[in-house]
Enzyme design. Structure first.
Site, PDB file in Angstrom:
ATOM      1  N   GLU A 172       0.842  -1.191   0.000  1.00  0.00           N
ATOM      2  CA  GLU A 172       0.000   0.000   0.000  1.00  0.00           C
ATOM      3  C   GLU A 172       0.884   1.250   0.000  1.00  0.00           C
ATOM      4  OE1 GLU A 172      -2.145   0.653   3.667  1.00  0.00           O
ATOM      5  OE2 GLU A 172      -3.699   1.805   2.670  1.00  0.00           O
ATOM      6  N   LYS A 194     -10.272   0.980  -1.237  1.00  0.00           N
ATOM      7  CA  LYS A 194     -10.199   0.691   0.200  1.00  0.00           C
ATOM      8  C   LYS A 194     -11.363   1.315   0.970  1.00  0.00           C
ATOM      9  CE  LYS A 194      -7.020   1.508   4.083  1.00  0.00           C
ATOM     10  NZ  LYS A 194      -5.820   2.276   4.463  1.00  0.00           N
ATOM     11  N   CYS A 242      -4.969  -3.241   4.011  1.00  0.00           N
ATOM     12  CA  CYS A 242      -4.592  -2.748   5.340  1.00  0.00           C
ATOM     13  C   CYS A 242      -5.683  -2.875   6.402  1.00  0.00           C
ATOM     14  CB  CYS A 242      -4.091  -1.312   5.223  1.00  0.00           C
ATOM     15  SG  CYS A 242      -2.980  -0.847   6.554  1.00  0.00           S
TER      16      CYS A 242
END
Ligand code: NAG
Ligand code: NAG
Ligand code: NAG
Ligand code: NAG
Ligand code: NAG
Ligand code: NAG
Ligand code: NAG
Length: 537
Positions: free
Chosen positions: A80, A179, A228
């Protein structure tokens, strides 16, 4: 007769297919990347400068992708924020963003570079995949113009997303994922001075209206992706595994390690085991921010991992992985996480229990006084049981058994149920739960279990100097986490980390829907304080 022999041969045939399926493997690679970071600015840089910086990072990724392909890897995950880092406002990230189309458009950027406007980063990533005949996952920024008169449209006229893209071996875009989690909810008006201290806020990005469930098929299994902080929530992470039956998750992250329960290698390997899925993790490498820890994790055990707080170097990891872990003979059976703990009544409850903290969470602890013993500690409905025998009790080391059941952190948003045996920082019991990274106490045996109300429990064992313990522990079908293959190495913590998603506080609606919502999110997060609560970007 005929029918039955037909059935038999069908069964044999099915078995053969299963066998063949079980033998199928692929070579996976993940790369832990040390970024070339841009200088922090308050005014946006030019498009050319943004591209120059991103190309410097892609130069490094290119070298590693080539290397991975040369060694036979079929897929590689990069981290990321790997192209530009994380210290941005909505305005300063803008020159780094490209409009990334829906994969349904069937696009090979490397072949048709002008089809969707100015997209030099997408073209280069696509060519890297194509030229090296390897699937490539990269994380970059997406921008989507919106109607400025619409109240959902942020100032500036674009939605901006933290995005994963995947290119196949022909360079075709096969997946795009925006995300969800992280603090992207925060939106566009965080003062710059806060950015220094609250990197995980991600004010530069928006979140999609609802979590996207992104999968793609290959000849070596079905893949799902998320990013994440998403890993701590039900959607899309759990849904991809449970309902979409993916074989392997690709997971880029910028994960800040937080002892004792949430270092990258510890939690990610545990998630793969708890969810019984392959997990390919690429973390960014930044030792100043405690970001390190990548790995290739299989449902049975970690295959390979990397943790390095000594050097500033990146690291490429490879491993052979089952394409379809579910049909592998080694696939672990489903665990009933409370089966054992709810049946036993033998341990004396709450002997010398006291309250302590892991970051802001109030645990009930009880000390492992003796060389060996049977202990129970409870909090609310969660009782944690431990049977243990130390190889030798070190005079200067104190261990406790802890229980926590409740909403975690200052935000009190995610509901956790945790049973943990951990080493205290010093022999002073008030230091139990503080970060500690060395130990010398080895356990001849341990068995940890808890009366979990959730079926989502992740088994963690972290050894001295932040090492994993592959092949040296297992989870029994009745929910006990036990050592195997002889005494353990010195243990920092052995934990059962449970997430009870349905007891999470109702989350703030996703998206930057209006400034009232955004403002609410704002206060909510500022409240939150330290990194210790929040792991990552
Ligand atoms: C950051 O600024 C310094 C000093 O002005 C310069 O030497 C360096 O090249 C800059 N770095 C980047 C990535 O632009
Ligand atoms: C891919 O290969 C083509 C020609 O084979 C070359 O022109 C191009 O520079 C290569 N691109 C990358 C990113 O390696
Ligand atoms: C505003 O945008 C949202 C999503 O971007 C859309 O669903 C909605 O219909 C738009 N509202 C108006 C009034 O156009
Ligand atoms: C993957 O393949 C399965 C079965 O072969 C199919 O049902 C599914 O729709 C495919 N998914 C994608 C994303 O192509
Ligand atoms: C990194 O971890 C150490 C030990 O856990 C902690 O003391 C330090 O504050 C962390 N650094 C950051 C930037 O969070
Ligand atoms: C255990 O935890 C509960 C809830 O936090 C608390 O009320 C209770 O006092 C704790 N027990 C001990 C012995 O600390
Ligand atoms: C712990 O319990 C087991 C029975 O479950 C017993 O055999 C063992 O002696 C106990 N250990 C200690 C130290 O009390």
């Amino acid at each position: 007769m005929i029918v039955s022999s037909f059935r038999t041969s069908t069964a044999i045939f099915a078995l053969i297919i299963l066998r063949v399926g079980a033998l199928e493997t692929f070579t996976a690679a993940v790369y832990e990347h040390t970024l070339i970071l841009p200088n922090t600015t308050v005014t946006p840089v030019s498009l050319d400068d943004a591209l120059l910086l991103m190309n410097k990072n892609i130069d490094i990724l290119e070298r590693e992708i080539k290397q991975a392909a040369k060694q036979g890897a079929q897929i590689i995950v990069t981290p990321e924020d790997a192209l530009y880092g994380w210290t941005f406002t909505r305005e300063t990230i803008f020159p780094y963003l490209e409009d990334i189309p829906d994969p349904q458009v069937n696009w090979i950027p490397c072949q048709h570079s002008d089809r969707f406007g100015y997209t030099p980063v997408q073209v280069r990533l696509s060519c890297l995949a194509k030229n090296n005949s390897i699937y490539v996952l990269a994380n970059m920024g997406d921008k989507k113009p919106c109607d400025p008169h619409n109240s959902t449209c942020p100032p500036g006229g674009y939605h901006q997303y933290n995005t994963n893209v995947v290119y196949d071996t022909e360079g075709k875009l096969v997946a795009r994922y925006h995300k969800v989690r992280g603090a992207a909810i925060l939106s566009w008006f965080v003062p710059i001075h806060l950015l220094q201290y609250h990197l995980y806020f991600e004010p530069q990005f928006d979140v999609p209206e609802k979590p996207e469930l992104v999968t793609f098929n290959t000849t070596f299994g079905k893949f799902g992706i998320f990013t994440c902080f998403d890993i701590l929530f039900h959607d899309p992470a759990v849904t991809l595994v449970k309902d979409f039956h993916v074989d392997t998750i690709l997971f880029p992250t910028a994960w800040m390690n937080v002892l004792p329960l949430l270092t990258a290698i510890e939690f990610h390997s545990a998630w793969a085991m708890g969810m019984r899925v392959n997990l390919l993790v690429a973390n960014t490498h930044n030792i100043g921010l405690n970001m390190t820890g990548s790995g290739i994790y299989a449902p049975q055990s970690p295959k390979v991992y990397h943790y390095d707080m000594q050097t500033e170097m990146g690291k490429l990891l490879f491993s052979e992985v089952d394409s379809h872990p579910r049909v592998s003979p080694a696939y672990p059976a489903a665990v009933n996480w409370h089966a054992y703990a709810t049946t036993i009544k033998l341990f004396p409850v709450q002997k010398n229990a006291f309250q302590g903290f892991i970051s802001r969470d109030a645990f009930n602890f009880t000390e492992l006084f003796d060389n060996a013993g049977n202990l129970t500690v409870c909090q609310k409905d969660l009782c944690c049981h431990l049977s243990y025998r130390m190889l030798g009790k070190e005079e200067n080391e104190v261990y406790v058994l802890g229980a926590f059941s409740g909403r975690h952190g200052q935000r009190r948003r995610e509901y956790w149920q945790v049973c943990t045996m951990l080493k205290c920082k010093t022999t002073d019991l008030t230091t139990c739960g503080w970060p500690v990274d060395t130990a010398s106490t080895r356990f001849e045996m341990f068995s940890l279990s808890g009366t979990f109300g959730t079926e989502y429990v992740f088994p963690e064992v972290l050894l001295t100097k932040i090492h994993l313990s592959p092949g040296k522990f297992e989870v029994l079908q009745d929910g006990r986490l036990v050592n195997k293959n002889g005494p353990s190495e010195p243990i920092l913590t052995a934990s059962l980390f449970g997430r009870w998603y349905t007891k999470d506080s109702s989350s703030i609606p996703g998206g930057t829907s209006n400034s009232a919502t955004t403002h609410l999110a704002h206060t909510y997060f500022i409240d939150d304080g330290s990194f210790a609560d929040n792991v990552m970007g």
